[in-house]
Design a protein around this motif. Structure first.
Motif, mmCIF file in Angstrom:
data_model
loop_
_atom_site.group_PDB
_atom_site.id
_atom_site.type_symbol
_atom_site.label_atom_id
_atom_site.label_comp_id
_atom_site.label_asym_id
_atom_site.label_seq_id
_atom_site.Cartn_x
_atom_site.Cartn_y
_atom_site.Cartn_z
ATOM 1 N N MET A 278 0.828 -1.200 0.000
ATOM 2 C CA MET A 278 0.000 0.000 0.000
ATOM 3 C C MET A 278 0.866 1.255 0.000
ATOM 4 S SD MET A 278 -2.960 -1.320 -0.205
ATOM 5 C CE MET A 278 -3.926 0.181 -0.090
ATOM 6 N N GLY A 279 1.953 1.238 0.756
ATOM 7 C CA GLY A 279 2.817 2.403 0.818
ATOM 8 C C GLY A 279 3.503 2.691 -0.500
ATOM 9 N N ARG A 280 3.991 1.664 -1.162
ATOM 10 C CA ARG A 280 4.768 1.863 -2.389
ATOM 11 C C ARG A 280 3.907 1.956 -3.645
ATOM 12 N NH1 ARG A 280 9.135 -2.826 -2.342
ATOM 13 N NH2 ARG A 280 9.584 -1.908 -4.405
ATOM 14 N N TYR A 281 2.750 1.278 -3.634
ATOM 15 C CA TYR A 281 1.965 1.185 -4.867
ATOM 16 C C TYR A 281 0.514 1.642 -4.709
ATOM 17 C CZ TYR A 281 5.965 -1.762 -5.971
ATOM 18 O OH TYR A 281 7.233 -2.232 -6.158
ATOM 19 N N GLY A 282 0.056 1.892 -3.473
ATOM 20 C CA GLY A 282 -1.327 2.297 -3.267
ATOM 21 C C GLY A 282 -2.313 1.197 -3.554
ATOM 22 N N SER A 283 -1.856 -0.056 -3.554
ATOM 23 C CA SER A 283 -2.710 -1.182 -3.931
ATOM 24 C C SER A 283 -2.213 -2.449 -3.258
ATOM 25 C CB SER A 283 -2.695 -1.369 -5.453
ATOM 26 O OG SER A 283 -3.353 -2.563 -5.839
ATOM 27 N N ASP A 284 -3.151 -3.324 -2.894
ATOM 28 C CA ASP A 284 -2.750 -4.632 -2.369
ATOM 29 C C ASP A 284 -2.645 -5.666 -3.483
ATOM 30 O OD1 ASP A 284 -5.410 -4.984 -2.966
ATOM 31 O OD2 ASP A 284 -6.023 -5.631 -0.964
ATOM 32 N N LYS A 285 -2.747 -5.217 -4.723
ATOM 33 C CA LYS A 285 -2.511 -6.081 -5.884
ATOM 34 C C LYS A 285 -1.719 -5.307 -6.934
ATOM 35 C CE LYS A 285 -7.361 -5.327 -7.243
ATOM 36 N NZ LYS A 285 -7.808 -4.798 -5.933
ATOM 37 N N PRO A 286 -0.508 -4.929 -6.598
ATOM 38 C CA PRO A 286 0.276 -4.064 -7.489
ATOM 39 C C PRO A 286 0.753 -4.775 -8.747
ATOM 40 C CG PRO A 286 1.614 -4.784 -5.634
ATOM 41 C CD PRO A 286 0.221 -5.258 -5.362
ATOM 42 N N ASP A 287 0.790 -4.016 -9.824
ATOM 43 C CA ASP A 287 1.362 -4.509 -11.077
ATOM 44 C C ASP A 287 2.834 -4.134 -11.076
ATOM 45 O OD1 ASP A 287 2.103 -5.192 -13.622
ATOM 46 O OD2 ASP A 287 0.326 -4.348 -14.586
ATOM 47 N N LEU A 288 3.703 -5.097 -10.812
ATOM 48 C CA LEU A 288 5.128 -4.828 -10.689
ATOM 49 C C LEU A 288 5.806 -4.596 -12.035
ATOM 50 C CD1 LEU A 288 6.235 -7.300 -7.874
ATOM 51 C CD2 LEU A 288 5.347 -4.975 -7.691
ATOM 52 N N ARG A 289 5.063 -4.740 -13.120
ATOM 53 C CA ARG A 289 5.656 -4.453 -14.434
ATOM 54 C C ARG A 289 5.815 -2.946 -14.658
ATOM 55 N NH1 ARG A 289 1.619 -6.811 -18.474
ATOM 56 N NH2 ARG A 289 0.253 -5.697 -17.014
ATOM 57 N N ILE A 290 5.111 -2.143 -13.854
ATOM 58 C CA ILE A 290 5.191 -0.683 -13.965
ATOM 59 C C ILE A 290 6.173 -0.189 -12.919
ATOM 60 C CG2 ILE A 290 3.898 1.471 -13.745
ATOM 61 C CD1 ILE A 290 1.417 -0.093 -14.711
ATOM 62 N N PRO A 291 7.273 0.436 -13.317
ATOM 63 C CA PRO A 291 8.350 0.746 -12.380
ATOM 64 C C PRO A 291 8.067 1.903 -11.428
ATOM 65 C CG PRO A 291 8.884 1.552 -14.575
ATOM 66 C CD PRO A 291 7.624 0.771 -14.721
ATOM 67 N N MET A 292 7.016 2.693 -11.644
ATOM 68 C CA MET A 292 6.745 3.847 -10.786
ATOM 69 C C MET A 292 6.262 3.397 -9.400
ATOM 70 S SD MET A 292 4.873 6.555 -13.347
ATOM 71 C CE MET A 292 3.496 5.473 -13.690
ATOM 72 N N GLU A 293 6.643 4.184 -8.374
ATOM 73 C CA GLU A 293 6.198 3.929 -7.007
ATOM 74 C C GLU A 293 5.742 5.229 -6.361
ATOM 75 O OE1 GLU A 293 8.906 1.830 -4.521
ATOM 76 O OE2 GLU A 293 9.449 0.347 -6.069
ATOM 77 N N LEU A 294 4.938 5.095 -5.309
ATOM 78 C CA LEU A 294 4.512 6.261 -4.537
ATOM 79 C C LEU A 294 5.612 6.626 -3.538
ATOM 80 C CD1 LEU A 294 0.776 5.410 -3.686
ATOM 81 C CD2 LEU A 294 1.782 6.218 -5.826
ATOM 82 N N THR A 295 5.687 7.906 -3.232
ATOM 83 C CA THR A 295 6.647 8.417 -2.254
ATOM 84 C C THR A 295 5.877 9.012 -1.082
ATOM 85 O OG1 THR A 295 8.264 8.931 -3.984
ATOM 86 C CG2 THR A 295 8.534 10.039 -1.857
ATOM 87 N N GLU A 296 6.215 8.601 0.125
ATOM 88 C CA GLU A 296 5.534 9.072 1.327
ATOM 89 C C GLU A 296 6.000 10.484 1.680
ATOM 90 O OE1 GLU A 296 2.744 9.159 3.703
ATOM 91 O OE2 GLU A 296 3.112 7.126 2.950
ATOM 92 N N LEU A 297 5.022 11.396 1.868
ATOM 93 C CA LEU A 297 5.331 12.786 2.206
ATOM 94 C C LEU A 297 4.539 13.271 3.420
ATOM 95 C CD1 LEU A 297 5.361 14.378 -1.384
ATOM 96 C CD2 LEU A 297 7.351 13.834 0.029
ATOM 97 N N THR A 298 3.872 12.387 4.123
ATOM 98 C CA THR A 298 2.984 12.797 5.210
ATOM 99 C C THR A 298 3.730 13.588 6.280
ATOM 100 O OG1 THR A 298 1.626 10.840 4.795
ATOM 101 C CG2 THR A 298 1.288 11.983 6.885
ATOM 102 N N GLU A 299 4.843 13.070 6.753
ATOM 103 C CA GLU A 299 5.595 13.761 7.798
ATOM 104 C C GLU A 299 6.134 15.099 7.303
ATOM 105 O OE1 GLU A 299 5.977 13.091 11.009
ATOM 106 O OE2 GLU A 299 4.595 11.410 10.746
#
Length: 589
Positions: A278-299
C-alpha cells in the motif's frame, strides 16, 4: 462420420484418404474449381472440389457460409507458392471426392473471422460466437489449465470432493442469491459464494487435502473481471503452514504456465507485506511491471501552511503521497493532466496537484505548478530528494484520507504507466502477505473482516481483543500483473478465537449460533490446524489468454446487468409457480 479433425490434417497424411466433418468457413469459386475452407474446433483445412467429381461439385456449388458438411477425399500437397504457414494444414489440401451437406444455415449475423463485433450481438448469438477460432482457442486453453490443475493436485494427494450448491445465507460477504424452498414455506436456500465453511468441515472430517473446481455465486455489481456466477479452483489442507501452502501453489502456477504457455515464471515469487504494498503502490494487488512507485510525504507536510497538504498530513487516517512520472513534464500536456484529474475523481480525490520539474538546479524557480508558491523551500527540496525527480519529470500528489489517496494514486499509477508505455516485461507474479485482520467501516461504524471472519490472526487471543487495529492476519494473496488471481489464509481452528472474532465483527452470541452454530460445534471436536486458498479460474485464464474480460473465457457469460441475452434470463414465472413457493410479488412503482 470422420477420421480426422480438420486442424489435424498435415503433411504426415499425404496420400491418405480422410473423412472430415465441419462448417464451411469460406467458399471460393476459381474458374470452375471450388475451394472450401472447412473448419472445426481444431482448425481449418482447404478442400478442393473439381468438375471431374460431378456430384460433389454440384453439392459444392450449393454450399454457403456455415453449412455443415461431410467431405471424403485424399490429402495432397498444395501447389508451390500457395502454402499458408499460419496453419497446421498450410502445406496440404484435400482433393474432395464426395461432399455431403449435412445441414444448411441461414446467413449468420457476423462472419467467423470478423474481429469488430458488438458484445451484445456476440452474447445474443453466443453459439455462433463460440465457433470463432479465437473463442475456441480460449476455451481450449481453459480446458488445458483445468486439466493441469487436476493432475497436479491429484499427484500431491488432494481429493476432489463436491460441496452443496443449496446452502445457508451467511453475513460478512456479498449479497447472496436466494432460492425459495417449496417444502419449507417462508425459508430460503442460498447459492454459495464459496465452499468456505464446507471445506473447513472436510478438514475436521479428516480429509486433509481437498480441492474442487466449483461454481460460485455473488449478487454484486459487475465489472470486467466479475460475473454473478464464476468458477474457483478451491483448495484446503490440514497440518500445513503458510509457507507450505504457498509453496505448493506457487509450484502449481509455475507448472501450468510452463506447460500451457511455455512461459517460465520466476522462482520464487516475490513476497510483499500488505503495508509495504500500500505504501509503495497504493494497492494490495500491485502490477510490478510498472516501475513507478509512490513516495511518502505525510511527515514532510505536517508543518506546512498549505492546508490542502497539512490538514491531510495531520488527520488520524490521512496521507500525503507523491507519484513521480519519468519524463512526464515533457510528455504530458495540460489537457492530459486535466483528464487525469477527472480520472482520480472517480476514486474520491478532490483534485490532482502536480509539479513539473523543469530544472532541478534552479530550485524553486525550476519548478512549474500553481502549488509551488504555497510550499516552503524545505518541502520542495524534500519532494525532489525523496521522489528522485530529475529535469523533465512530473510529480503528481494525493492528499486526503489514506484510503482515497491509495485508491486514487494507485489507479493513476496503472493508467499513466499504460498510457505512456512504461510497462516492462510480460508477467510479474507475487505474493502479498501480512494483511490486517480487520478494517474499519466508517459507514457501518464497526470492524469488518479484511478477508473473511474465519481467517486466523498471527498473534494470540488477547492481542486481537485488545488491539484489533494492529492485528495481522495469516492471509496471503497471489497477484499477477495487477490482478488478484488467488487468495487464502490459515483458518481459525479453536472455538474461543472464532467466538472472539465474531464479537469484534458485531456478531453476538445469538447471531453466531443462528448463522454458524454448526461450525462452532464442529470446532469443539478436535479440529486440526488448516488453511487453504481459492484461485479465480476465470481471471487466471483471462490473463493467460490475453483477453480483456472474463466474459471472453467463459462459454455462456452474463452481461454487465447480470442478464443472459441468449436465453433471456432472468425471466418472470407463473402465478402458479409463485403460489407453490408461498411467494407473492410486490410491484414497486
Amino acid at each position: 462420420m470422420r477420421s480426422h479433425y480438420c486442424g489435424q490434417v498435415s503433411e504426415a497424411l499425404l496420400g491418405q484418404d480422410v473423412q472430415l466433418c465441419g462448417w464451411a468457413h469460406r467458399r471460393r469459386d476459381h474458374g470452375g474449381v471450388i475451394f472450401i475452407d472447412l473448419r472445426d474446433r481444431e482448425g481449418l483445412v482447404q478442400v478442393v472440389i473439381d468438375p471431374d467429381t460431378a456430384e460433389a461439385f454440384a453439392a459444392a456449388e450449393r454450399v454457403r457460409s456455415e453449412f455443415v458438411l461431410r467431405v471424403s477425399g485424399r490429402v495432397r500437397p498444395r501447389p508451390e507458392g500457395t502454402e499458408n504457414p499460419n496453419l497446421v494444414s498450410g502445406k496440404i489440401e484435400v482433393l474432395g471426392r464426395a461432399l455431403e451437406i449435412l445441414n444448411r444455415a441461414e446467413t449468420p449475423p457476423f462472419q467467423m473471422d470478423e474481429e469488430e463485433i458488438s458484445e451484445e450481438i456476440r452474447l445474443r448469438y453466443r453459439y455462433l460466437d463460440l465457433r470463432r477460432p479465437v473463442m475456441q482457442e480460449r476455451l481450449r486453453l481453459r480446458a488445458r489449465v483445468i486439466s493441469y490443475f487436476r493432475r497436479y493436485l491429484d499427484a500431491q494427494g488432494f481429493m476432489d470432493i463436491e460441496t452443496p450448491m443449496l446452502t445457508k445465507a451467511t453475513p460478512e460477504g456479498a449479497r447472496d442469491y436466494l432460492v425459495p424452498s417449496r417444502t419449507h414455506a417462508g425459508s430460503f436456500f442460498a447459492l454459495p459464494q464459496s465452499p468456505q465453511l464446507f471445506k473447513q468441515l472436510l478438514m475436521m472430517a479428516g480429509f486433509d487435502r481437498y480441492y474442487q473446481v466449483v461454481r460460485c455465486f455473488r449478487d454484486e455489481d459487475l465489472r470486467a473481471d466479475r460475473q454473478p456466477e464464476f468458477t474457483q479452483l478451491d483448495i484446503e489442507t490440514s497440518f500445513l503452514d503458510e509457507n507450505d501452502i504457498t509453496g505448493l501453489m506457487e509450484t502449481m502456477i509455475r507448472g501450468v504456465f510452463a506447460e500451457v504457455l511455455g512461459v517460465q515464471l520466476p522462482d520464487p515469487f516475490p513476497r510483499l507485506p500488505y503495508a509495504e504494498a500500500m505504501g509503495r503502490y497504493g494497492s494490495d494487488k500491485p502490477d510490478l511491471r510498472i516501475p513507478m512507485e509512490l513516495t511518502e510525504l505525510t511527515e514532510v507536510m505536517k508543518g506546512e501552511s498549505f492546508k490542502v497538504f497539512s490538514e491531510a498530513a495531520n488527520a488520524p487516517r490521512g496521507r500525503v503521497a507523491a507519484l513521480k512520472v519519468p519524463g512526464g513534464g515533457e510528455r504530458l500536456s495540460r489537457k492530459q493532466i486535466d483528464d487525469y484529474t477527472a480520472f482520480v475523481a472517480r476514486y474520491g480525490a478532490r483534485g490532482l496537484a502536480y509539479i513539473k520539474v523543469n530544472a532541478v538546479a534552479q530550485g524553486r524557480e525550476g519548478l512549474q505548478s500553481p502549488i509551488v508558491k504555497n510550499l516552503s523551500d524545505a518541502a520542495l527540496a524534500a519532494i525532489i530528494e525523496r521522489t528522485g525527480a530529475v529535469d523533465g519529470d512530473l510529480v503528481f500528489f494525493g492528499a486526503d484520507r489514506r484510503k482515497i489517496v491509495d485508491d486514487a494514486l494507485g489507479a493513476l499509477r496503472l493508467k499513466v504507466g499504460q498510457d505512456l508505455g512504461l510497462v516492462q516485461g510480460d508477467w510479474a507474479p507475487l505474493w502479498v502477505v501480512d494483511f490486517p485482520m480487520f478494517e474499519w467501516d466508517e459507514g457501518e461504524n464497526r470492524w469488518m473482516a479484511m478477508h473473511h471472519p474465519f481467517t486466523s490472526p498471527r498473534d494470540g487471543l488477547e492481542s486481537v481483543r485488545d488491539n484489533p487495529e494492529a492485528a495481522v492476519a495469516r492471509a496471503y494473496d497471489m497477484v499477477l500483473n495487477g490482478t488478484e488471481i488467488g487468495g487464502g489464509s490459515i483458518r481459525i481452528f479453536r472455538p474461543e478465537m472464532q467466538t472472539e472474532v465474531f464479537k469484534l465483527l458485531g456478531i453476538d452470541e445469538e447471531q453466531a449460533r443462528a448463522k454458524f452454530g454448526f461450525l462452532l460445534d464442529a470446532l469443539k471436536f478436535g479440529c486440526p490446524p488448516h488453511g487453504g486458498l481459492a484461485f479465480g479460474l476465470d481471471r487466471l485464464v483471462m490473463l493467460m489468454a490475453g483477453a480483456k474480460s472474463i466474459r471472453d473465457v467463459m462459454a455462456f457469460p452474463k452481461t454487465q446487468t447480470a442478464a443472459c441475452l441468449l436465453t433471456q434470463a432472468p425471466a418472470e414465472v407463473t402465478e402458479a409457480q409463485l403460489r407453490e413457493l408461498n411467494i407473492r410479488l410486490r410491484r414497486t412503482p
